[in-house]
Design a protein around this motif. Structure first.
Motif, PDB file in Angstrom:
ATOM      1  N   MET A 133     -41.119  -7.935  38.463  1.00  0.00           N
ATOM      2  CA  MET A 133     -41.890  -6.844  38.641  1.00  0.00           C
ATOM      3  C   MET A 133     -41.936  -6.257  37.235  1.00  0.00           C
ATOM      4  N   SER A 134     -43.145  -5.570  36.715  1.00  0.00           N
ATOM      5  CA  SER A 134     -43.346  -5.376  35.435  1.00  0.00           C
ATOM      6  C   SER A 134     -42.711  -3.985  35.422  1.00  0.00           C
ATOM      7  N   LYS A 135     -42.053  -3.474  34.188  1.00  0.00           N
ATOM      8  CA  LYS A 135     -41.772  -2.043  34.259  1.00  0.00           C
ATOM      9  C   LYS A 135     -42.663  -1.188  34.020  1.00  0.00           C
ATOM     10  N   GLN A 136     -42.367   0.238  34.566  1.00  0.00           N
ATOM     11  CA  GLN A 136     -43.426   1.204  34.385  1.00  0.00           C
ATOM     12  C   GLN A 136     -43.287   2.132  32.929  1.00  0.00           C
ATOM     13  N   ILE A 137     -44.454   2.135  32.438  1.00  0.00           N
ATOM     14  CA  ILE A 137     -44.391   2.751  31.077  1.00  0.00           C
ATOM     15  C   ILE A 137     -44.126   4.180  31.228  1.00  0.00           C
ATOM     16  N   HIS A 138     -43.409   4.840  30.293  1.00  0.00           N
ATOM     17  CA  HIS A 138     -43.584   6.443  30.363  1.00  0.00           C
ATOM     18  C   HIS A 138     -44.017   6.779  29.237  1.00  0.00           C
ATOM     19  N   LEU A 139     -44.830   8.001  29.284  1.00  0.00           N
ATOM     20  CA  LEU A 139     -45.568   8.483  27.981  1.00  0.00           C
ATOM     21  C   LEU A 139     -45.167  10.220  27.809  1.00  0.00           C
ATOM     22  N   ALA A 140     -45.138  10.467  26.839  1.00  0.00           N
ATOM     23  CA  ALA A 140     -44.920  12.041  26.401  1.00  0.00           C
ATOM     24  C   ALA A 140     -45.585  12.402  25.104  1.00  0.00           C
ATOM     25  N   ALA A 141     -46.101  13.897  25.108  1.00  0.00           N
ATOM     26  CA  ALA A 141     -46.507  14.203  24.114  1.00  0.00           C
ATOM     27  C   ALA A 141     -45.784  15.099  22.987  1.00  0.00           C
ATOM     28  N   HIS A 142     -46.069  14.953  21.794  1.00  0.00           N
ATOM     29  CA  HIS A 142     -45.349  15.928  20.987  1.00  0.00           C
ATOM     30  C   HIS A 142     -46.176  16.953  20.200  1.00  0.00           C
ATOM     31  N   PHE A 143     -45.925  18.246  20.137  1.00  0.00           N
ATOM     32  CA  PHE A 143     -46.685  19.121  19.549  1.00  0.00           C
ATOM     33  C   PHE A 143     -45.988  19.213  18.326  1.00  0.00           C
ATOM     34  N   PRO A 144     -46.716  18.662  16.883  1.00  0.00           N
ATOM     35  CA  PRO A 144     -46.269  18.608  15.574  1.00  0.00           C
ATOM     36  C   PRO A 144     -45.971  20.239  15.026  1.00  0.00           C
ATOM     37  N   GLY A 145     -45.457  19.978  13.966  1.00  0.00           N
ATOM     38  CA  GLY A 145     -45.010  21.621  13.382  1.00  0.00           C
ATOM     39  C   GLY A 145     -44.038  21.544  12.295  1.00  0.00           C
ATOM     40  N   VAL A 146     -43.303  20.565  12.216  1.00  0.00           N
ATOM     41  CA  VAL A 146     -42.220  20.511  11.279  1.00  0.00           C
ATOM     42  C   VAL A 146     -42.178  19.252  10.608  1.00  0.00           C
ATOM     43  N   ASN A 147     -43.501  18.490  10.064  1.00  0.00           N
ATOM     44  CA  ASN A 147     -43.453  17.150   9.448  1.00  0.00           C
ATOM     45  C   ASN A 147     -44.967  17.197   8.783  1.00  0.00           C
ATOM     46  N   ASN A 148     -45.138  15.937   8.440  1.00  0.00           N
ATOM     47  CA  ASN A 148     -46.677  15.861   7.601  1.00  0.00           C
ATOM     48  C   ASN A 148     -47.548  15.059   8.612  1.00  0.00           C
ATOM     49  N   THR A 149     -47.534  15.434   9.978  1.00  0.00           N
ATOM     50  CA  THR A 149     -48.393  14.521  10.728  1.00  0.00           C
ATOM     51  C   THR A 149     -49.634  15.182  10.817  1.00  0.00           C
ATOM     52  N   THR A 150     -49.941  16.353  11.063  1.00  0.00           N
ATOM     53  CA  THR A 150     -51.223  16.972  11.294  1.00  0.00           C
ATOM     54  C   THR A 150     -51.960  16.954   9.762  1.00  0.00           C
ATOM     55  N   VAL A 151     -53.229  16.416  10.144  1.00  0.00           N
ATOM     56  CA  VAL A 151     -54.367  16.510   9.146  1.00  0.00           C
ATOM     57  C   VAL A 151     -54.834  17.954   9.094  1.00  0.00           C
ATOM     58  N   TRP A 152     -54.688  18.657   8.322  1.00  0.00           N
ATOM     59  CA  TRP A 152     -54.905  20.131   8.026  1.00  0.00           C
ATOM     60  C   TRP A 152     -56.288  20.442   7.681  1.00  0.00           C
ATOM     61  N   SER A 153     -56.799  19.265   6.968  1.00  0.00           N
ATOM     62  CA  SER A 153     -58.208  19.470   6.566  1.00  0.00           C
ATOM     63  C   SER A 153     -59.371  18.909   7.284  1.00  0.00           C
ATOM     64  N   ASP A 154     -58.962  18.362   8.643  1.00  0.00           N
ATOM     65  CA  ASP A 154     -59.907  17.942   9.399  1.00  0.00           C
ATOM     66  C   ASP A 154     -60.566  19.128  10.109  1.00  0.00           C
ATOM     67  N   PRO A 155     -61.728  19.331  10.143  1.00  0.00           N
ATOM     68  CA  PRO A 155     -62.233  20.819  10.825  1.00  0.00           C
ATOM     69  C   PRO A 155     -62.063  20.751  12.160  1.00  0.00           C
ATOM     70  N   ARG A 156     -61.804  19.602  12.937  1.00  0.00           N
ATOM     71  CA  ARG A 156     -61.287  19.583  14.379  1.00  0.00           C
ATOM     72  C   ARG A 156     -59.714  20.272  14.368  1.00  0.00           C
ATOM     73  N   SER A 157     -58.948  20.124  13.490  1.00  0.00           N
ATOM     74  CA  SER A 157     -57.565  20.596  13.463  1.00  0.00           C
ATOM     75  C   SER A 157     -57.668  22.278  13.460  1.00  0.00           C
ATOM     76  N   LEU A 158     -57.176  22.760  14.830  1.00  0.00           N
ATOM     77  CA  LEU A 158     -57.188  24.167  14.876  1.00  0.00           C
ATOM     78  C   LEU A 158     -55.811  24.881  14.861  1.00  0.00           C
ATOM     79  N   SER A 159     -55.559  25.868  15.212  1.00  0.00           N
ATOM     80  CA  SER A 159     -54.310  26.843  15.348  1.00  0.00           C
ATOM     81  C   SER A 159     -53.244  26.048  15.636  1.00  0.00           C
ATOM     82  N   GLN A 160     -51.987  26.172  14.694  1.00  0.00           N
ATOM     83  CA  GLN A 160     -50.776  25.582  15.227  1.00  0.00           C
ATOM     84  C   GLN A 160     -49.905  26.825  15.979  1.00  0.00           C
TER      85      GLN A 160
END
Length: 455
Positions: A1-28
Motif C-alpha cells: 500500500m502506498s504511503k500517504q503524502i503530508h503537506l504543510a505551508a510555510h509563511f516566510p519572513g526570515v530568509n531570502n525566499t520572497t520575491v519582493w519586487s514582484d507586483p503580486r507580492s503583498l504585505s508580510q
C-alpha cells in the motif's frame, strides 16, 4: 500500500525566499496575508501552516539585514487569529527554548490548543548568540554545547505542566450549577540544573494533551533530540539520496528512545515552480532565483562566510582570492546570520573549486549554493516526483515555501493537489479532528504511565 503524502505551508519572513519586487507580492505583516495563505492551505487539505520567528532583527555591517521583515507580528497572536478563520489546519509556531520560560510557553500553547480545537504545534528552537540575548532582561547566552541540553529540559518541563491535568479533574455540580476542581489539578514541582519551579498550571488539559512537537536541527545533537522527543523533524536536504540517508538515520535512532518509526515524521522544506512544459518551468525557476538573489544579496551572503566587508566586489565578477577572516563572526549579527560553516576557509576553497568548474560569478555561485530542494516542471511531473520521494523513504511529506506571499500556493493547490489525490496518495478530506490525528501520529501515552514523562 502506498504511503500517504503530508503537506504543510510555510509563511516566510526570515530568509531570502520572497520575491519582493514582484507586483503580486503583498504585505508580510498584515493579517490578510496570513489568512489568505492559511485558507489556501486548508482548501488543499494541508496538515499545517508553519510560522518562523526571529527574536531580534539581524544586522550586517551595522545595518538591519536587508532580507528581514521589520514589524512582523507575534507568532502566538497570528496563530490565535488564524484559529478563528480555519477549521482543520494545524497551527505551528517557532518558539525559542533559550530565552523563554517553560510555564509561559506551556500556558500559551495549551491556550492555543484549546482555542483551535486541538491544532497547535510547537517548533522547538534554540539560540546561543549574545547579540540575541541582549534583547532579554538577563542578557547573556548559552554556549553552543549547552543549547540542546536546555531545550531537552525545557521540553520535558513543559510536558510536566501539560500533564499536570489528567483531564478528569473538573466536574459539574448539578445542584449549584458550578464546576468543582480536584485540589491536585495542575500541581507541579520541577527542579534540575536549568529550572526550579513549583505551583499550579492554570490551563486545563487541552484537546491534544500537548502540542505536536517539531524540531529543525540537522546536527547530530539535533537529530538525537528529535528522535527522543519530537513528532516531526524539518530538514533541508535537496536530493533524493541525501533525503534517504537522513531519513534512515533519524528513523534508526528511535528504538534507542523506546519509540517506533511511525512516531517521527520527516519534512524537508521545498519550493515548487510550475509551467505548461518542463522547459517553461525551468526558465521560470531560473528567473525566480535571480530575483531572490540580487547582486547586493549575493555580496551579503558572501560577507557572512568571509566575515569582512566585501562591498567593493563586483557580484558579477569572480570570488575573492583571499581567505575568510577566522574567529568570531563580527560582520553579521543575529541568530540566522551566524556562520553555518564550521570551517569557513575550507568552505571558501570548495566554493572556488565549484565556481571555477562551472565558470560561475559570485552571484551565480550564491544562487547555486543557497538553493533549497526544488520541484520544477509541469503539475504532472511535479506530482510524480514528490510521490517518488515519499514512496522511496526520502521523507514523509513536504513543507512548501512559496516565493510569493500570500498567493504563492494557489497554483499548486489548483493543479498538483488534484493529481496527488487521483494517485490515491493524498487525502480528499481531513481524517480527524486534531493535528495529531491528521498527521497519523500514534495517540499520546497516558501521562500517568509514560516513561517519556520522567524527569
Amino acid at each position: 500500500m502506498s504511503k500517504q503524502i503530508h503537506l504543510a505551508a510555510h509563511f516566510p519572513g526570515v530568509n531570502n525566499t520572497t520575491v519582493w519586487s514582484d507586483p503580486r507580492s503583498l504585505s508580510q505583516i498584515e493579517f490578510s496575508s496570513f489568512e489568505h495563505l492559511a485558507r489556501t492551505a486548508e482548501r488543499a487539505k494541508f496538515d499545517f501552516l508553519f510560522l518562523a520567528e526571529g527574536l531580534r532583527l539581524r544586522e550586517q555591517g551595522g545595518k538591519i539585514y536587508d532580507l528581514d521583515v521589520v514589524g512582523r507580528p507575534d507568532t502566538f497572536t497570528v496563530l490565535a487569529g488564524l484559529a478563528a478563520v480555519t477549521e482543520h489546519l494545524g497551527l505551528a509556531g517557532t518558539i525559542n527554548s533559550t530565552f523563554n520560560e517553560p510555564y509561559e510557553v506551556a500556558r500559551q500553547f495549551a491556550s492555543l490548543d484549546h482555542l483551535s480545537g486541538g491544532r497547535a504545534a510547537w517548533n522547538v528552537v534554540t539560540s546561543w548568540d549574545a547579540f540575541t540575548g541582549e534583547n532579554f532582561r538577563r542578557g547573556g547566552f548559552l554556549p553552543e554545547d549547552q543549547r540542546y541540553e536546555r531545550a531537552e529540559r525545557f521540553l520535558r518541563t513543559a510536558w510536566e505542566l501539560f500533564d499536570s491535568w489528567r483531564g478528569d479533574e473538573i466536574v459539574a455540580d448539578k445542584e449549584s450549577g458550578t464546576f468543582l476542581t480536584d485540589p491536585r489539578a495542575g500541581s507541579f514541582a520541577h527542579r534540575d540544573a536549568h529550572f526550579d519551579i513549583a505551583g499550579r498550571f492554570n490551563v486545563p488539559r487541552s484537546p491534544q494533551g500537548r502540542p505536536v512537537i517539531f524540531q529543525a536541527g540537522d546536527s547530530d545533537a539535533g537529530r538525537e533530540f528529535a528522535a527522543s522527543a519530537a513528532d516531526a523533524i524539518f530538514t533541508g536536504h535537496g536530493t533524493l539520496q541525501a533525503g534517504k540517508d537522513f531519513y534512515a538515520d533519524v528513523k534508526r535512532r528511535l528504538p534507542g528512545h523506546g519509540r517506533s518509526r511511525d512516531e517521527l515524521l520527516v519534512f524537508p522544506a521545498t519550493t515548487v515552480v510550475l509551467g505548461d512544459t518542463d522547459a517553461e518551468a525551468h526558465e521560470r525557476a531560473a528567473h525566480i532565483r535571480r530575483q531572490q538573489v540580487s547582486g547586493q544579496t549575493a555580496i551579503r551572503f558572501l560577507e557572512q562566510l568571509w566575515n569582512r566587508d566585501l562591498s567593493d566586489l563586483d557580484p558579477d565578477g569572480p570570488l575573492p582570492e583571499f581567505d575568510p577572516v577566522p574567529g568570531e563572526n563580527t560582520i553579521a549579527k543575529g541568530r540566522a546570520s551566524v556562520r553555518r560553516h564550521r570551517d569557513p576557509v575550507a568552505t571558501a576553497r570548495q566554493w572556488r573549486e565549484l565556481a571555477e568548474a562551472k565558470q560561475l560569478s559570485i552571484r551565480e555561485l550564491i544562487i547555486e549554493v543557497t538553493a533549497r530542494q526544488s520541484f520544477i516542471g509541469t503539475a504532472s511531473s511535479v506530482a510524480a516526483e514528490m510521490n517518488r520521494f515519499v514512496q522511496e523513504d526520502a521523507c514523509d511529506g513536504f513543507i512548501l515555501v512559496p516565493h510569493l506571499t500570500p498567493g504563492g500556493l494557489d497554483e499548486f493547490a489548483d493543479t498538483v493537489v488534484p493529481l496527488l489525490q487521483e494517485r490515491g496518495v493524498y487525502r480528499t478530506e481531513y481524517p480527524g479532528g486534531t493535528l495529531r490525528d491528521n498527521l497519523g501520529l500514534p495517540p499520546l501515552r497516558d501521562p500517568r504511565h509514560s516513561s517519556r514523562n520522567a524527569s
